[in-house]
Design a protein around this motif. Structure first.
Motif, short mmCIF file in Angstrom:
data_model
loop_
_atom_site.label_atom_id
_atom_site.label_comp_id
_atom_site.label_asym_id
_atom_site.label_seq_id
_atom_site.Cartn_x
_atom_site.Cartn_y
_atom_site.Cartn_z
N THR A 17 0.86 -1.18 0.00
CA THR A 17 0.00 0.00 0.00
C THR A 17 0.89 1.23 0.00
O THR A 17 1.84 1.32 0.79
N ILE A 18 0.60 2.15 -0.91
CA ILE A 18 1.35 3.40 -0.95
C ILE A 18 0.37 4.56 -0.85
O ILE A 18 -0.81 4.41 -1.17
N THR A 19 0.88 5.69 -0.42
CA THR A 19 0.10 6.92 -0.37
C THR A 19 0.87 7.99 -1.13
O THR A 19 2.06 8.18 -0.90
N LYS A 20 0.19 8.63 -2.08
CA LYS A 20 0.79 9.73 -2.85
C LYS A 20 0.05 11.01 -2.49
O LYS A 20 -1.18 11.04 -2.54
N GLN A 21 0.79 12.05 -2.15
CA GLN A 21 0.20 13.36 -1.89
C GLN A 21 0.61 14.29 -3.04
O GLN A 21 1.80 14.45 -3.30
N LEU A 22 -0.39 14.85 -3.70
CA LEU A 22 -0.13 15.67 -4.89
C LEU A 22 -0.80 17.03 -4.74
O LEU A 22 -1.93 17.13 -4.25
N ALA A 23 -0.12 18.06 -5.22
CA ALA A 23 -0.66 19.42 -5.19
C ALA A 23 -1.67 19.59 -6.32
O ALA A 23 -1.34 19.42 -7.50
N LYS A 24 -2.91 19.91 -5.96
CA LYS A 24 -4.00 20.02 -6.94
C LYS A 24 -3.63 20.93 -8.10
O LYS A 24 -3.89 20.61 -9.26
N ASN A 25 -3.04 22.07 -7.84
CA ASN A 25 -2.78 23.06 -8.90
C ASN A 25 -1.79 22.58 -9.96
O ASN A 25 -1.67 23.19 -11.00
N ASP A 26 -1.12 21.45 -9.71
CA ASP A 26 -0.19 20.89 -10.70
C ASP A 26 -0.90 19.99 -11.71
O ASP A 26 -0.26 19.49 -12.65
N TYR A 27 -2.21 19.76 -11.55
CA TYR A 27 -2.89 18.76 -12.38
C TYR A 27 -4.06 19.30 -13.20
O TYR A 27 -4.88 18.54 -13.69
N TYR A 28 -4.14 20.62 -13.38
CA TYR A 28 -5.15 21.18 -14.28
C TYR A 28 -4.81 20.81 -15.71
O TYR A 28 -3.64 20.82 -16.11
N VAL A 29 -5.83 20.47 -16.49
CA VAL A 29 -5.63 20.22 -17.92
C VAL A 29 -5.32 21.56 -18.58
O VAL A 29 -6.01 22.55 -18.35
N ILE A 30 -4.24 21.59 -19.37
CA ILE A 30 -3.82 22.82 -20.05
C ILE A 30 -3.92 22.58 -21.56
O ILE A 30 -3.38 21.58 -22.03
N PRO A 31 -4.55 23.42 -22.35
CA PRO A 31 -5.26 24.62 -21.91
C PRO A 31 -6.47 24.24 -21.05
O PRO A 31 -6.99 23.13 -21.15
N LEU A 32 -6.88 25.18 -20.22
CA LEU A 32 -7.95 24.93 -19.26
C LEU A 32 -9.22 24.44 -19.95
O LEU A 32 -9.60 24.94 -21.01
N VAL A 33 -9.85 23.46 -19.34
CA VAL A 33 -11.09 22.88 -19.84
C VAL A 33 -12.14 23.07 -18.75
O VAL A 33 -11.93 22.67 -17.60
N GLY A 34 -13.26 23.69 -19.10
CA GLY A 34 -14.32 23.92 -18.13
C GLY A 34 -14.91 22.61 -17.62
O GLY A 34 -15.06 21.64 -18.35
N ALA A 35 -15.25 22.59 -16.31
CA ALA A 35 -15.85 21.41 -15.70
C ALA A 35 -16.59 21.82 -14.43
O ALA A 35 -16.23 22.81 -13.78
N GLY A 36 -17.60 21.04 -14.07
CA GLY A 36 -18.30 21.27 -12.81
C GLY A 36 -18.99 22.62 -12.75
O GLY A 36 -19.44 23.16 -13.76
N ASP A 37 -19.04 23.18 -11.56
CA ASP A 37 -19.72 24.45 -11.28
C ASP A 37 -18.75 25.61 -11.52
O ASP A 37 -18.11 26.10 -10.60
N ASN A 38 -18.63 26.02 -12.79
CA ASN A 38 -17.71 27.10 -13.18
C ASN A 38 -16.27 26.79 -12.79
O ASN A 38 -15.52 27.69 -12.41
N GLY A 39 -15.90 25.52 -12.87
CA GLY A 39 -14.54 25.13 -12.52
C GLY A 39 -13.77 24.66 -13.73
O GLY A 39 -14.16 24.89 -14.88
N HIS A 40 -12.64 24.01 -13.45
CA HIS A 40 -11.78 23.50 -14.51
C HIS A 40 -11.38 22.06 -14.21
O HIS A 40 -11.26 21.66 -13.05
N LYS A 41 -11.14 21.32 -15.28
CA LYS A 41 -10.85 19.89 -15.21
C LYS A 41 -9.44 19.63 -14.69
O LYS A 41 -8.48 20.29 -15.07
N LEU A 42 -9.35 18.58 -13.85
CA LEU A 42 -8.08 18.07 -13.33
C LEU A 42 -7.94 16.61 -13.76
O LEU A 42 -8.94 15.88 -13.78
N VAL A 43 -6.73 16.19 -14.11
CA VAL A 43 -6.48 14.79 -14.46
C VAL A 43 -5.17 14.35 -13.82
O VAL A 43 -4.16 15.04 -13.91
#
Length: 129
Positions: A17-43
């Motif tokens: 079992t491993i645990t990875k901690q990742l900073a959300k702001n490093d995983y936005y799809v570029i160029p930005l893709v709209g998603a959710g409630d006026n948000g942007h997609k993360l992958v």
């Protein structure tokens, strides 16, 4: 004298079992893709050194980040989500995976058995000249 018996091998699995901690702001799809409630997609995609059996996602800090999908196949984890906040958050992935290993379960000292068999054959059937 008969042929030496071959080792019988089976595949066993070690679980990890491993645990990875990742900073959300490093995983936005570029160029930005709209998603959710006026948000942007993360992958997020990453691999482990074995066969994934389970994966979970959560946040340890920050917020306003939402999971859309979390799946895995083979050794790869794939996560898609979205956020409508520019502040960073720490995403936490916990992954359980198995690594295969070959384990001898019968006649495990094949090399010594074979050497003894060869010596016996030499005594019983001397080499022709």
């Amino acid at each position: 004298m008969g042929e030496p018996k071959q080792q019988k091998m089976e595949t066993h699995y070690d679980s990890h079992t491993i645990t990875k901690q990742l900073a959300k702001n490093d995983y936005y799809v570029i160029p930005l893709v709209g998603a959710g409630d006026n948000g942007h997609k993360l992958v997020v995609d990453f691999s482990v050194d074995g066969i994934v059996k389970n994966a979970t996602w959560g946040l340890s800090s920050g917020g306003w980040t939402n999971q859309t999908t979390l799946n895995w196949i083979g050794n790869t984890v794939h996560w898609v989500g979205w956020s409508n906040a520019g502040t960073d958050a720490t995403m936490v992935f916990t992954v359980t995976y198995d690594t295969p290993k070959e384990v001898c379960v019968e006649h495990c000292d094949y090399e010594k058995q074979y050497e003894a068999w060869e010596r016996a054959q030499e005594r019983e059937c001397p080499a022709l000249e």
